[in-house]
Design an enzyme around this catalytic site. Structure first.
Site, short mmCIF file in Angstrom:
data_model
loop_
_atom_site.label_atom_id
_atom_site.label_comp_id
_atom_site.label_asym_id
_atom_site.label_seq_id
_atom_site.Cartn_x
_atom_site.Cartn_y
_atom_site.Cartn_z
N CYS A 1 0.84 -1.21 0.00
CA CYS A 1 0.00 0.00 0.00
C CYS A 1 0.87 1.25 0.00
O CYS A 1 0.42 2.32 -0.45
CB CYS A 1 -0.93 0.02 1.21
SG CYS A 1 -0.10 -0.08 2.80
N HIS B 1 -1.83 0.46 7.59
CA HIS B 1 -2.31 0.45 6.21
C HIS B 1 -2.49 1.88 5.70
O HIS B 1 -2.60 2.83 6.48
CB HIS B 1 -3.65 -0.31 6.15
CG HIS B 1 -4.17 -0.59 4.77
ND1 HIS B 1 -3.36 -0.99 3.72
CD2 HIS B 1 -5.44 -0.52 4.26
CE1 HIS B 1 -4.10 -1.17 2.64
NE2 HIS B 1 -5.36 -0.88 2.94
#
Length: 444
Positions: free
Chosen positions: A51, A286
């Site tokens: 990510c 994340h």
């Protein structure tokens, strides 16, 4: 690629002391830029880790799609439009990392081989013959850490035009299993390994965490701003004689983090108030993307917003108040009347109980009455999370919602306290969110 492999790998992965663990982390990063079947312009992420590259690429892709494209139906993208969007975005990010003393770099397969061909030629005869019998996807799967890095090369280009042609020509490569890593290496070599090491506070800390596989803040900042600094505040700071580098100009795409809501850091205005209404949103583990189509969200800050920002520089712990002894400094910084007699008058008015503190809310209401945010009070917002398992029905799609920004007073409308709301409150302290789905979008 032998001339840079060792330095590059140590910069990205660190010293490979535990081969098994490093291979596990490496496998999580081996994916391409793949568009969701459910959302034409949304990229999918298969495992935790990449990510740090995929979210910035998604953010800049949205910038191109929403603010440079003439498409009326922005959520419908043909394959040709996907190709144009992705290649344009990759070029933009590589170009932003360009150092004038170097060249534009792309990392690709050795001698132009496809990943399937590379997999077949890279092992022992027994392995190769086995791989030939399997699908090409399985052949790519068999490429491990060492073999992959032995089969890639660096290509250099003098002009942006040459770079763009090469990126378009290699479109299929970006979608294959190693596309994300090949792009990451391209950005790093374009920036220059020494330039990156000089920007990072701890040059021994790899860009990808060897234990958890997450990208560092330096990596995120490099992709967002073209500079691999380790901090998110505005400008540079000095601590114990050591210069700590920060962000030096307004970013095109912003950054907000739950870590600020938890008081681990403070994001500066250059990242918090970008040129376009698109923000990378960081949780503990994340990165996702929060965005809107309304450019009014990034209009120049109103005087009240400037006052809030200045006040908060004297409140580094974000307590919502300052010592009354700092009131004069704040008023001088805002070019307000600051002669001693008036300062004492304001201290008595803003601190009638004599507690020795000045609260942010009463301060703003006193000097900036009836001045709300310069942006709209209500606007449509979207949230992107590339992980299937984090999306409703496990389909990677944008979640639409309505954001309502209240004034300084206690808001009449209060929605649930969620991680995404707490994160966005670091930018809009009185924001409330209403999502069209049954559940709130996940930051993880």
């Amino acid at each position: 690629m032998s001339e840079v492999t060792k330095e590059l790998l140590e910069l990205v992965w660190g010293t490979k002391s535990s081969p098994g663990l490093s291979d596990t982390i490496f496998c999580r990063w081996t994916q391409g830029f793949v568009f969701s079947e459910s959302e034409g312009s949304a990229l999918e992420q298969f495992e935790g880790g990449p990510c740090a590259v995929i979210a910035p690429v998604q953010a800049f892709l949205l910038k191109k799609l929403l603010f440079s494209s003439e498409k009326s139906s922005w959520r419908d993208c043909s394959e040709e439009e996907q190709k144009e969007l992705l290649c344009h975005t990759l070029c933009d990010i590589v170009e932003s990392a360009y150092d004038s003393s170097g060249s534009y770099c792309l990392v690709s397969w050795l001698r132009g081989r496809t990943p399937e061909e590379a997999a077949r030629i890279s092992g022992s005869p027994a392995q190769s013959s086995c791989q030939v019998e399997h699908s090409s996807a399985l052949a790519v799967e068999e490429l491990g850490f060492e073999r992959f890095h032995a089969l890639i090369q660096k290509r250099s280009f003098r002009t942006v035009s040459e770079l763009k042609d090469a990126v378009l020509d290699q479109y299929s490569m970006w979608g294959n299993k190693f596309g994300v890593l090949l792009f990451l290496y391209s950005v790093l070599l374009t920036k220059g390994i020494e330039n990156i090491k000089n920007s990072i506070e701890d040059a021994n800390e790899p860009l990808i965490d060897p234990v958890y596989g997450h990208g560092s803040q330096s990596l995120i900042n490099l992709l967002l701003t073209g500079h691999a600094v380790s901090n998110v505040w505005d400008g540079d700071r000095e601590c114990s004689g050591m210069q700590l580098l920060g962000i030096h100009e307004q970013a095109a795409v912003g950054f907000l983090t739950l870590m600020e809501a938890l008081r681990y850091c403070k994001v500066g205005s250059y990242l918090k108030s970008p040129k376009f209404p698109i923000w990378i949103v960081g949780s503990e583990t994340h990165l996702t993307v929060f965005f809107a189509k309304d450019m009014a969200l990034v209009a120049p800050e109103a005087p009240s917003e400037q006052a809030r920002r200045v006040f908060q520089t004297y409140d580094p712990e974000d307590n919502g108040f300052i010592a009354d002894s700092l009131l004069e400094d704040v008023m001088k910084a805002l070019d307000l009347v600051s002669d001693p007699e008036y300062i004492n008058l304001m201290k008595n008015k803003l601190d009638p109980e004599g507690l020795g503190i000045i609260l942010l809310g009463p301060f703003l209401q006193e000097f900036f009455p009836d001045q709300g945010s310069s942006g709209p009070e209500s606007f449509t917002v979207y949230h992107y999370n590339g992980l299937k398992q984090s999306n409703y029905n496990e389909k990677v799609m944008y979640v639409e919602g309505t954001a309502v920004v209240m004034g300084f007073e206690d808001p009449m409308l209060q929605t649930d306290d969620t991680p995404i709301k707490r994160c966005l409150q670091t930018k809009w302290p009185y924001i409330e969110l209403l999502w069209t789905t049954d559940r709130c979008p996940s930051l993880n």
